[in-house]
Design an enzyme around this catalytic site. Structure first.
Site, PDB file in Angstrom:
ATOM      1  N   TYR A  44      69.277  40.721  25.368  1.00  0.00           N
ATOM      2  CA  TYR A  44      69.399  41.423  23.841  1.00  0.00           C
ATOM      3  C   TYR A  44      68.125  41.326  22.838  1.00  0.00           C
ATOM      4  CZ  TYR A  44      71.804  43.650  19.871  1.00  0.00           C
ATOM      5  OH  TYR A  44      72.259  44.615  19.029  1.00  0.00           O
ATOM      6  N   SER A  59      68.659  44.673  14.797  1.00  0.00           N
ATOM      7  CA  SER A  59      69.687  43.602  14.794  1.00  0.00           C
ATOM      8  C   SER A  59      69.006  42.279  14.213  1.00  0.00           C
ATOM      9  CB  SER A  59      70.159  43.058  16.248  1.00  0.00           C
ATOM     10  OG  SER A  59      70.890  41.882  16.378  1.00  0.00           O
ATOM     11  N   LYS A 109      65.396  43.692  21.263  1.00  0.00           N
ATOM     12  CA  LYS A 109      65.287  43.858  19.569  1.00  0.00           C
ATOM     13  C   LYS A 109      63.878  43.465  19.118  1.00  0.00           C
ATOM     14  CE  LYS A 109      69.015  46.002  19.321  1.00  0.00           C
ATOM     15  NZ  LYS A 109      69.234  47.768  19.025  1.00  0.00           N
TER      16      LYS A 109
END
Length: 251
Positions: free
Chosen positions: A156, A143, A160
């Protein structure tokens, strides 16, 4: 000739999280380029629909019902298939919330799927490639949040950023075996997973204000990068990230 190097005829690919969203779109695109594709996810019904679509269009595909968070079960499931040339490590999730509200369950769920499962799934696929002497391609779906930070995305982003580091380390380690490892890093893509957030007008506007091209990404914006990384067009690319972020990380 230039078009031919993007073709995947004779290649075998496995895509996790292939029942819907980015995984499904990428798996279908790889099949359209000639690969035999195994659609892998937990939901048999979604997989059967996707595989049927590929076969009706003249492509080649099968399915593998497996939960990648069950490390042993995934390895056992993959062992029942012939070796793969391409692995798209796509399964992922997000639970956005302020850092002070993140629970241990949130942490375990997000890190468990986005990092732990991704790591061991890559390990399983790498072992099969090495055993078969395959000079393959591992594509980790990351991402833009693996390159920047954002409010309510601490968990998150942690997963990532770790995936990006893992990718670079694997590229170094597996380079001598000619196994390439790269990431694809999209901005917000309109999928079932992002719909609940993007339906909020204020959130949608805040997202668009960061994307220099002024629009959200579509699934079609992601599949080209996957085809490139799966094909011989990217034989000299490893340890790198393809940022499909509309310019989000440019400033």
């Amino acid at each position: 000739m230039h078009k031919a190097i993007f073709r995947l005829d004779g290649k075998r690919a496995l895509v996790t999280g292939a029942g819907r969203g980015i995984g499904r779109a990428v798996a279908i695109a790889l099949a359209q380029e000639g690969a035999f594709v195994t659609f892998c996810a937990r939901s048999r019904n979604e997989l059967e629909e996707a595989v049927s679509e590929v076969i009706r269009a003249g492509g080649q595909a099968d399915l593998c019902v497996a939960d990648v968070t069950d490390i042993t079960a995934f390895a056992t499931a993959v062992a029942g298939h012939a070796p793969y040339d391409v692995f798209v490590n796509n399964a992922g999730m997000n639970r956005p919330k302020p850092m002070v509200d993140v629970t241990e369950d949130d942490f375990d769920a997000v890190i468990g799927l986005n990092l732990r499962a991704a790591y061991f799934a890559a390990q399983t696929m790498t072992r099969t490639m090495l055993k078969a002497g395959i000079e393959g391609s591992i594509i980790n779906i990351s991402s833009q949040m693996g390159h920047v930070g954002a409010t309510n995305r601490s968990l998150y982003c942690a997963s990532k950023w770790a995936l990006e580091g893992m990718t670079k380390a694997l590229a170094v380690e597996l380079g001598p075996s000619r196994i390439r490892v790269n990431t694809i890093c999209p901005t917000f893509v309109e999928t079932p997973m992002t719909k609940p957030f993007l339906d909020n007008p204020a959130f949608r506007e805040s997202v668009l204000s960061k994307i220099k091209l002024g629009r959200l990404a579509q699934l079609s914006d992601v599949v080209g990068a996957a085809i490139f990384l799966a094909s011989e067009a990217s034989l000299m690319m490893t340890g790198s990230a393809i940022l499909l972020d509309g310019g989000w990380t440019a400033d």
